[in-house]
Design a protein around this motif. Structure first.
Motif, PDB file in Angstrom:
ATOM      1  N   ALA A   1      -4.516   7.039  10.805  1.00  0.00           N
ATOM      2  CA  ALA A   1      -5.017   6.713  12.096  1.00  0.00           C
ATOM      3  C   ALA A   1      -4.027   7.248  13.090  1.00  0.00           C
ATOM      4  CB  ALA A   1      -5.161   5.396  12.307  1.00  0.00           C
TER       5      ALA A   1
ATOM      6  N   ILE B   1       0.717   4.420  -2.683  1.00  0.00           N
ATOM      7  CA  ILE B   1       0.707   5.737  -2.207  1.00  0.00           C
ATOM      8  C   ILE B   1       1.690   6.407  -2.853  1.00  0.00           C
ATOM      9  CG2 ILE B   1       1.337   7.262  -0.309  1.00  0.00           C
ATOM     10  CD1 ILE B   1      -0.525   5.733   1.411  1.00  0.00           C
TER      11      ILE B   1
ATOM     12  N   HIS C   1       7.362   6.451  11.918  1.00  0.00           N
ATOM     13  CA  HIS C   1       6.547   7.256  12.478  1.00  0.00           C
ATOM     14  C   HIS C   1       7.081   8.616  13.223  1.00  0.00           C
ATOM     15  CE1 HIS C   1       3.101   4.099  12.608  1.00  0.00           C
ATOM     16  NE2 HIS C   1       4.415   3.387  12.797  1.00  0.00           N
TER      17      HIS C   1
ATOM     18  N   ILE D   1       0.950  -1.088   0.029  1.00  0.00           N
ATOM     19  CA  ILE D   1       0.173  -0.032   0.001  1.00  0.00           C
ATOM     20  C   ILE D   1       0.785   1.269  -0.116  1.00  0.00           C
ATOM     21  CG2 ILE D   1      -2.172  -1.094   0.806  1.00  0.00           C
ATOM     22  CD1 ILE D   1      -1.466   0.323   3.830  1.00  0.00           C
ATOM     23  N   PHE D   2       2.045   1.440   0.526  1.00  0.00           N
ATOM     24  CA  PHE D   2       2.639   2.435   0.653  1.00  0.00           C
ATOM     25  C   PHE D   2       3.479   2.543  -0.724  1.00  0.00           C
ATOM     26  CE2 PHE D   2       3.538   2.758   5.413  1.00  0.00           C
ATOM     27  CZ  PHE D   2       2.042   2.928   5.740  1.00  0.00           C
TER      28      PHE D   2
ATOM     29  N   PHE E   1       3.890  11.355   4.546  1.00  0.00           N
ATOM     30  CA  PHE E   1       2.495  11.837   4.582  1.00  0.00           C
ATOM     31  C   PHE E   1       1.822  11.430   5.750  1.00  0.00           C
ATOM     32  CE2 PHE E   1       3.642   7.360   3.134  1.00  0.00           C
ATOM     33  CZ  PHE E   1       2.808   6.591   3.758  1.00  0.00           C
TER      34      PHE E   1
ATOM     35  N   SER F   1       8.996   0.130  13.595  1.00  0.00           N
ATOM     36  CA  SER F   1       8.778  -1.021  13.900  1.00  0.00           C
ATOM     37  C   SER F   1       9.177  -1.980  13.165  1.00  0.00           C
ATOM     38  CB  SER F   1       7.307  -1.429  14.367  1.00  0.00           C
ATOM     39  OG  SER F   1       6.641  -0.482  15.135  1.00  0.00           O
TER      40      SER F   1
ATOM     41  N   HIS G   1       8.972   2.425   7.306  1.00  0.00           N
ATOM     42  CA  HIS G   1       8.403   3.683   7.723  1.00  0.00           C
ATOM     43  C   HIS G   1       8.882   4.145   8.872  1.00  0.00           C
ATOM     44  CE1 HIS G   1       5.485   0.672   8.547  1.00  0.00           C
ATOM     45  NE2 HIS G   1       5.016   1.276   9.540  1.00  0.00           N
TER      46      HIS G   1
ATOM     47  N   ASP H   1      -0.464  10.147   8.714  1.00  0.00           N
ATOM     48  CA  ASP H   1      -0.979   8.684   8.796  1.00  0.00           C
ATOM     49  C   ASP H   1      -2.444   8.571   9.164  1.00  0.00           C
ATOM     50  OD1 ASP H   1       0.372   6.059  10.842  1.00  0.00           O
ATOM     51  OD2 ASP H   1      -1.868   6.253  10.793  1.00  0.00           O
TER      52      ASP H   1
ATOM     53  N   TRP I   1       5.178  -4.828  16.165  1.00  0.00           N
ATOM     54  CA  TRP I   1       3.998  -4.296  15.847  1.00  0.00           C
ATOM     55  C   TRP I   1       3.917  -3.845  14.576  1.00  0.00           C
ATOM     56  CZ3 TRP I   1       4.910  -0.147  20.257  1.00  0.00           C
ATOM     57  CH2 TRP I   1       4.796  -0.805  21.541  1.00  0.00           C
ATOM     58  N   GLN I   2       5.105  -4.081  13.493  1.00  0.00           N
ATOM     59  CA  GLN I   2       5.008  -3.901  12.165  1.00  0.00           C
ATOM     60  C   GLN I   2       3.743  -4.216  11.563  1.00  0.00           C
ATOM     61  OE1 GLN I   2       8.559  -4.486   9.904  1.00  0.00           O
ATOM     62  NE2 GLN I   2       7.803  -3.087   8.265  1.00  0.00           N
ATOM     63  N   THR I   3       2.929  -3.359  10.998  1.00  0.00           N
ATOM     64  CA  THR I   3       1.915  -4.110  10.010  1.00  0.00           C
ATOM     65  C   THR I   3       1.631  -3.646   8.744  1.00  0.00           C
ATOM     66  OG1 THR I   3       0.605  -1.936  10.578  1.00  0.00           O
ATOM     67  CG2 THR I   3       0.252  -3.865  12.097  1.00  0.00           C
ATOM     68  N   VAL I   4       2.652  -2.811   8.208  1.00  0.00           N
ATOM     69  CA  VAL I   4       2.695  -2.608   7.025  1.00  0.00           C
ATOM     70  C   VAL I   4       4.117  -2.529   6.520  1.00  0.00           C
ATOM     71  CG1 VAL I   4       2.639  -0.642   4.976  1.00  0.00           C
ATOM     72  CG2 VAL I   4       0.777  -0.853   6.775  1.00  0.00           C
TER      73      VAL I   4
ATOM     74  N   ILE J   1      -3.009   5.114  -4.486  1.00  0.00           N
ATOM     75  CA  ILE J   1      -3.874   5.582  -3.375  1.00  0.00           C
ATOM     76  C   ILE J   1      -3.733   6.939  -2.709  1.00  0.00           C
ATOM     77  CG2 ILE J   1      -4.064   4.748  -0.853  1.00  0.00           C
ATOM     78  CD1 ILE J   1      -3.317   2.018  -1.507  1.00  0.00           C
TER      79      ILE J   1
ATOM     80  N   LEU K   1       4.395   9.734   8.592  1.00  0.00           N
ATOM     81  CA  LEU K   1       5.172   8.732   8.105  1.00  0.00           C
ATOM     82  C   LEU K   1       6.122   9.344   7.177  1.00  0.00           C
ATOM     83  CD1 LEU K   1       2.362   5.893   7.810  1.00  0.00           C
ATOM     84  CD2 LEU K   1       3.866   6.283   9.773  1.00  0.00           C
TER      85      LEU K   1
HETATM   86  P1  AMP Z   1       3.081  -0.031  11.520  1.00  0.00           P
HETATM   87  O1  AMP Z   1       1.880  -0.559  12.289  1.00  0.00           O
HETATM   88  O2  AMP Z   1       4.116   0.572  12.564  1.00  0.00           O
HETATM   89  O3  AMP Z   1       3.537  -0.963  10.534  1.00  0.00           O
HETATM   90  O4  AMP Z   1       2.387   1.336  11.069  1.00  0.00           O
HETATM   91  C1  AMP Z   1       1.596   1.533   9.921  1.00  0.00           C
HETATM   92  C2  AMP Z   1       0.827   2.470   9.924  1.00  0.00           C
HETATM   93  O5  AMP Z   1       0.381   2.837   8.563  1.00  0.00           O
HETATM   94  C3  AMP Z   1      -0.376   2.832  10.931  1.00  0.00           C
HETATM   95  O6  AMP Z   1       0.047   3.920  11.741  1.00  0.00           O
HETATM   96  C4  AMP Z   1      -1.323   2.907  10.041  1.00  0.00           C
HETATM   97  O7  AMP Z   1      -2.369   3.960  10.608  1.00  0.00           O
HETATM   98  C5  AMP Z   1      -0.963   3.499   8.747  1.00  0.00           C
HETATM   99  N1  AMP Z   1      -1.486   3.440   7.558  1.00  0.00           N
HETATM  100  C6  AMP Z   1      -2.021   2.137   7.020  1.00  0.00           C
HETATM  101  N2  AMP Z   1      -2.545   2.562   5.785  1.00  0.00           N
HETATM  102  C7  AMP Z   1      -2.655   3.895   5.506  1.00  0.00           C
HETATM  103  C8  AMP Z   1      -2.840   4.886   4.489  1.00  0.00           C
HETATM  104  N3  AMP Z   1      -3.522   4.196   3.427  1.00  0.00           N
HETATM  105  N4  AMP Z   1      -2.650   5.986   4.612  1.00  0.00           N
HETATM  106  C9  AMP Z   1      -2.000   6.556   5.555  1.00  0.00           C
HETATM  107  N5  AMP Z   1      -1.612   5.791   6.589  1.00  0.00           N
HETATM  108  C10 AMP Z   1      -1.890   4.378   6.610  1.00  0.00           C
END
Ligand code: AMP
Ligand code: ZN
Length: 137
Positions: free
Chosen positions: A34, A11, A103, A7-8, A30, A88, A101, A32, A94-97, A16, A42
């Motif tokens: 949330a 972007i 923060h 997704i990044f 850009f 992360s 990146h 965040d 806690w890395q989800t993307v 996106i 980020l």
């Molecule tokens: P992490 O959990 O450290 O991998 O952080 C991923 C971050 O990406 C989270 O804070 C999400 O809110 C943010 N995020 C996910 N999708 C998007 C998006 N489309 N645009 C901006 N931020 C996003």
């Protein structure tokens, strides 16, 4: 360079929508989606890298400088009292993307964020044992 499922990367490619607030040759920043606090942004390298351990040194340096630039702007323009930089590396951290990146989280003296651990003095021998395994050799 780009990962079609990331997704990044999307972007970065403009596929996106995102609110971009800073860019240079190697990075973009850009907002965040949330935010932890008002102004949470980020910073990413333009080139896809999964995480800290895969990020080339030049991109890590560029992300660090861009984060510093943004931190100064958060203080000047949004009145942040402090800034946390958070990365992360790995799902356990806690890395989800999975596009590296940083923060950049502005902190306000009255914001609700708290440390996710309770600082307490550790066991000296255990700290020393960990240090012994960790030392460069
Ligand atoms: P992490 O959990 O450290 O991998 O952080 C991923 C971050 O990406 C989270 O804070 C999400 O809110 C943010 N995020 C996910 N999708 C998007 C998006 N489309 N645009 C901006 N931020 C996003
Ligand atoms: Zn990517």
């Amino acid at each position: 360079m780009a990962d079609p499922d990331c997704i990044f990367c999307k972007i970065h490619a403009g596929e996106i929508p995102a609110r971009i607030v800073d860019e240079d040759e190697r990075t973009i920043a850009f907002m965040d989606i949330a935010p932890a606090t008002r102004g949470h942004a980020l910073v990413i390298p333009r080139a896809h890298a999964r995480d800290l351990l895969e990020l080339p040194a030049e991109d890590l340096a560029a992300v660090a400088l861009a984060s510093q630039r943004l931190a100064a702007r958060l203080r000047e323009r949004l009145g942040a009292d402090g800034v946390n930089l958070l990365n992360s590396c790995g799902a356990a951290a806690w890395q989800t993307v999975f596009h590296f990146h940083m923060h950049v989280i502005p902190r306000y003296s009255d914001d609700p964020l708290r440390l996710p651990w309770v600082p307490a003095e550790g066991d000296f021998e255990e700290i020393a044992a960990a240090a012994q395994e960790l030392e460069a050799r």
